[in-house]
Design a protein around this motif. Structure first.
Motif, PDB file in Angstrom:
ATOM      1  N   TRP A  18      -2.604  -6.404   6.799  1.00  0.00           N
ATOM      2  CA  TRP A  18      -3.797  -6.055   6.015  1.00  0.00           C
ATOM      3  C   TRP A  18      -3.887  -6.913   4.029  1.00  0.00           C
ATOM      4  O   TRP A  18      -2.835  -6.795   3.067  1.00  0.00           O
ATOM      5  N   ALA A  19      -4.494  -7.732   4.315  1.00  0.00           N
ATOM      6  CA  ALA A  19      -4.623  -8.224   2.852  1.00  0.00           C
ATOM      7  C   ALA A  19      -5.264  -7.423   1.974  1.00  0.00           C
ATOM      8  O   ALA A  19      -6.364  -7.922   2.044  1.00  0.00           O
ATOM      9  N   ILE A  20      -4.929  -6.037   1.439  1.00  0.00           N
ATOM     10  CA  ILE A  20      -5.491  -5.401   0.565  1.00  0.00           C
ATOM     11  C   ILE A  20      -6.183  -4.869   1.874  1.00  0.00           C
ATOM     12  O   ILE A  20      -5.301  -3.538   2.114  1.00  0.00           O
ATOM     13  N   SER A  21      -7.595  -4.301   1.551  1.00  0.00           N
ATOM     14  CA  SER A  21      -8.084  -4.047   2.696  1.00  0.00           C
ATOM     15  C   SER A  21      -8.780  -4.622   3.587  1.00  0.00           C
ATOM     16  O   SER A  21      -9.846  -4.524   4.501  1.00  0.00           O
ATOM     17  N   VAL A  22      -8.782  -5.986   3.815  1.00  0.00           N
ATOM     18  CA  VAL A  22      -8.564  -7.734   4.855  1.00  0.00           C
ATOM     19  C   VAL A  22      -8.295  -7.297   6.044  1.00  0.00           C
ATOM     20  O   VAL A  22      -6.874  -7.874   5.838  1.00  0.00           O
ATOM     21  N   PRO A  23      -8.495  -7.084   7.432  1.00  0.00           N
ATOM     22  CA  PRO A  23      -7.280  -7.033   9.070  1.00  0.00           C
ATOM     23  C   PRO A  23      -7.110  -8.853   8.226  1.00  0.00           C
ATOM     24  O   PRO A  23      -8.187 -10.312   8.469  1.00  0.00           O
ATOM     25  N   ARG A  24      -5.680  -9.287   8.832  1.00  0.00           N
ATOM     26  CA  ARG A  24      -5.673 -10.207   9.030  1.00  0.00           C
ATOM     27  C   ARG A  24      -6.536 -11.088  10.310  1.00  0.00           C
ATOM     28  O   ARG A  24      -7.219 -12.012  10.037  1.00  0.00           O
ATOM     29  N   PHE A  32      -1.964  -0.248  -2.726  1.00  0.00           N
ATOM     30  CA  PHE A  32      -1.488   0.352  -3.638  1.00  0.00           C
ATOM     31  C   PHE A  32      -1.260   2.086  -3.903  1.00  0.00           C
ATOM     32  O   PHE A  32      -2.275   2.756  -3.127  1.00  0.00           O
ATOM     33  N   GLU A  33      -0.752   2.957  -4.650  1.00  0.00           N
ATOM     34  CA  GLU A  33      -0.634   4.436  -4.923  1.00  0.00           C
ATOM     35  C   GLU A  33      -1.998   4.373  -5.539  1.00  0.00           C
ATOM     36  O   GLU A  33      -2.635   4.770  -6.409  1.00  0.00           O
ATOM     37  N   GLY A  34      -2.474   5.701  -4.393  1.00  0.00           N
ATOM     38  CA  GLY A  34      -4.009   5.769  -4.587  1.00  0.00           C
ATOM     39  C   GLY A  34      -4.679   5.101  -3.665  1.00  0.00           C
ATOM     40  O   GLY A  34      -6.086   5.649  -3.518  1.00  0.00           O
ATOM     41  N   ASP A  35      -4.592   4.555  -2.511  1.00  0.00           N
ATOM     42  CA  ASP A  35      -5.533   3.700  -2.093  1.00  0.00           C
ATOM     43  C   ASP A  35      -5.763   5.269  -1.315  1.00  0.00           C
ATOM     44  O   ASP A  35      -5.282   5.107  -0.137  1.00  0.00           O
ATOM     45  N   ALA A  36      -6.759   5.099  -0.252  1.00  0.00           N
ATOM     46  CA  ALA A  36      -7.516   6.207   0.646  1.00  0.00           C
ATOM     47  C   ALA A  36      -7.243   5.946   2.064  1.00  0.00           C
ATOM     48  O   ALA A  36      -7.047   6.051   2.787  1.00  0.00           O
ATOM     49  N   GLN A  37      -7.165   4.508   1.912  1.00  0.00           N
ATOM     50  CA  GLN A  37      -6.965   3.404   2.987  1.00  0.00           C
ATOM     51  C   GLN A  37      -7.749   4.089   4.590  1.00  0.00           C
ATOM     52  O   GLN A  37      -7.925   4.008   5.668  1.00  0.00           O
ATOM     53  N   GLY A  38      -9.425   4.461   4.023  1.00  0.00           N
ATOM     54  CA  GLY A  38     -10.301   4.193   4.731  1.00  0.00           C
ATOM     55  C   GLY A  38     -10.827   3.378   5.587  1.00  0.00           C
ATOM     56  O   GLY A  38     -12.007   3.430   6.492  1.00  0.00           O
ATOM     57  N   TYR A  39     -10.308   2.155   5.253  1.00  0.00           N
ATOM     58  CA  TYR A  39     -10.020   1.189   5.977  1.00  0.00           C
ATOM     59  C   TYR A  39      -9.508   0.581   7.195  1.00  0.00           C
ATOM     60  O   TYR A  39      -9.780   0.376   8.176  1.00  0.00           O
ATOM     61  N   ARG A  40      -8.439   1.595   7.796  1.00  0.00           N
ATOM     62  CA  ARG A  40      -7.241   1.590   7.911  1.00  0.00           C
ATOM     63  C   ARG A  40      -7.646   2.112   9.412  1.00  0.00           C
ATOM     64  O   ARG A  40      -8.215   3.594   9.287  1.00  0.00           O
ATOM     65  N   SER A  41      -8.007   1.973  11.014  1.00  0.00           N
ATOM     66  CA  SER A  41      -7.565   2.400  12.132  1.00  0.00           C
ATOM     67  C   SER A  41      -6.465   2.670  12.655  1.00  0.00           C
ATOM     68  O   SER A  41      -6.679   3.196  13.868  1.00  0.00           O
ATOM     69  N   ASP A  42      -5.140   2.329  11.814  1.00  0.00           N
ATOM     70  CA  ASP A  42      -4.161   2.718  12.915  1.00  0.00           C
ATOM     71  C   ASP A  42      -2.967   3.139  12.182  1.00  0.00           C
ATOM     72  O   ASP A  42      -1.942   3.912  12.736  1.00  0.00           O
ATOM     73  N   LEU A  43      -4.406   4.218  10.996  1.00  0.00           N
ATOM     74  CA  LEU A  43      -2.849   5.628  10.434  1.00  0.00           C
ATOM     75  C   LEU A  43      -2.116   5.956  11.692  1.00  0.00           C
ATOM     76  O   LEU A  43      -0.970   6.711  10.577  1.00  0.00           O
ATOM     77  N   GLU A  44      -2.708   6.571  12.692  1.00  0.00           N
ATOM     78  CA  GLU A  44      -1.874   7.876  13.400  1.00  0.00           C
ATOM     79  C   GLU A  44      -1.422   6.661  13.879  1.00  0.00           C
ATOM     80  O   GLU A  44      -0.679   7.736  13.874  1.00  0.00           O
ATOM     81  N   GLY A  45      -1.437   5.895  13.519  1.00  0.00           N
ATOM     82  CA  GLY A  45      -0.063   5.603  14.268  1.00  0.00           C
ATOM     83  C   GLY A  45       0.987   5.253  13.826  1.00  0.00           C
ATOM     84  O   GLY A  45       2.692   4.737  14.064  1.00  0.00           O
ATOM     85  N   VAL A  46       0.779   4.836  12.731  1.00  0.00           N
ATOM     86  CA  VAL A  46       1.830   4.411  11.539  1.00  0.00           C
ATOM     87  C   VAL A  46       2.870   4.742  12.189  1.00  0.00           C
ATOM     88  O   VAL A  46       4.551   4.157  11.913  1.00  0.00           O
ATOM     89  N   PRO A  47       3.601   5.960  11.537  1.00  0.00           N
ATOM     90  CA  PRO A  47       4.580   6.403  11.827  1.00  0.00           C
ATOM     91  C   PRO A  47       5.729   5.810  12.366  1.00  0.00           C
ATOM     92  O   PRO A  47       6.879   6.080  12.278  1.00  0.00           O
TER      93      PRO A  47
END
Length: 335
Positions: free
Chosen positions: A189-195, A257-272
């Motif tokens: 992720w380049a900020i909110s843009v996927p590679r 950045f801290e405060g980023d809601a990350q609404g653009y990320r579809s992979d958050l559930e599996g990140v941990p």
């Protein structure tokens, strides 16, 4: 090609130890950054005002690359710099004081977390995308002119690999055969843009061939894979063989950045589940390299160092506003 032989136990323990120290530090900065920005998030409030870019998940890059560097080697970073600064040996107290904007910081509190400069370890970083690459070339050129075996390493993100400075730097480094290693952190992720939406090829390591240098991509955020790739690239640079490019498929556990809601990320559930530290810890325990008790000791030692740095920063004085321009511009008579 890099060796497939297993790393020795001492090296593997030190890689884990470095990653644990970095994560402990980032978790502490996360805590302090958000402590006084609630109930409503205010980016300008608190002991650490302004933007904050943390590197949780990037630890394998820092540990694997910096294991081969000395304090005399130069290292340039990005706006997400703490992990490589720590792995390169930047003083924790002075770095933390700078993040808190205190007079005892690396830049006397004038630069903040995106502008860390440490002459003692030849470390620098910048909030400007791809800005760290050209200075690394200058340092590498100076090292070669002095006849030393010192090298420079420039760490940047996959989004920066589409900047002109990236391509200009690779071209000049190859043309002049400079002792420099380029490291691209591909966290997808380049900020909110996927590679995939910004880069025409799956791997920036493939771009190395266009400039006549070796390129390798390390998959799986594997610290030992990074270690081996960096070992070969650093040895090549020190021996006068010229530059190399390493891209690491890493992971950004938290927001851009801290405060980023990350609404653009579809992979958050599996990140941990992709966190590289517990993965490596389990691997070393299974191999008999460390025990649970060893890891506890590492974590306790890291926490002690980090909390000491936090307290040092908090107890340090803030810069006097009347001297805001001191240490910003060069002073003295000029002909």
């Amino acid at each position: 090609m890099t060796s497939s032989a297993r790393l020795d136990d001492a090296t593997r323990r030190e890689l884990l130890n470095t990653m644990l120290l970095i994560r402990t530090y980032e978790e502490a900065i996360l805590r302090e950054y958000h402590a006084d920005k609630l109930p409503g998030f205010d980016i300008g409030a608190g002991l650490v005002p302004g933007e904050m870019h943390l590197a949780a998940g990037h630890e394998p890059v820092a540990a694997g690359v910096c294991a081969h560097l000395t304090r005399d080697d130069a290292l340039t970073g990005t706006h997400r710099p703490h992990h490589i600064a720590i792995a390169h040996g930047v003083d924790l107290r002075a770095m933390t004081a700078e993040i808190f904007g205190r007079e005892t910081g690396l830049g006397r509190g004038r630069g903040g977390h995106m502008h860390l400069f440490d002459p003692a370890t030849h470390f620098s970083c910048s909030g400007i995308i791809a800005e760290g690459l050209p200075p690394a070339l200058g340092q590498a050129f100076a090292f070669r002119q002095r006849g030393s075996d010192r090298i420079a390493v420039a760490v940047t993100g996959e989004g920066a690999a589409n900047q002109g400075a990236f391509h200009e730097s690779l071209n000049l480094a190859a043309l002049w055969k400079l002792p420099v290693v380029f490291v691209v952190e591909d966290n997808e992720w380049a900020i909110s843009v996927p590679r995939a939406a910004s880069t025409s090829i799956p791997s920036n390591a493939d771009r190395a061939a266009a400039y006549g240098m070796p390129g390798i991509r390390v998959e799986g955020n594997d610290v030992e894979g990074v270690y081996r790739a960096a070992e070969e690239a650093v040895a090549r640079a020190r021996a006068g063989g010229g530059p190399s490019l390493i891209e690491v498929h890493t992971l950004r556990l938290w927001g851009h950045f801290e405060g980023d809601a990350q609404g653009y990320r579809s992979d958050l559930e599996g990140v941990p589940g992709r966190d590289p530290i517990p993965t490596y810890q389990v691997r070393l325990i299974a191999d008999g390299v460390v025990s649970d008790g060893d890891v506890d000791v590492m974590r306790a030692s890291a926490a002690e160092r980090v909390e000491d740095a936090i307290e040092y920063a908090k107890s340090s004085p803030t810069p006097d506003p009347h001297h805001a321009l001191d240490y910003v511009f060069a002073e003295g008579a000029h002909a």
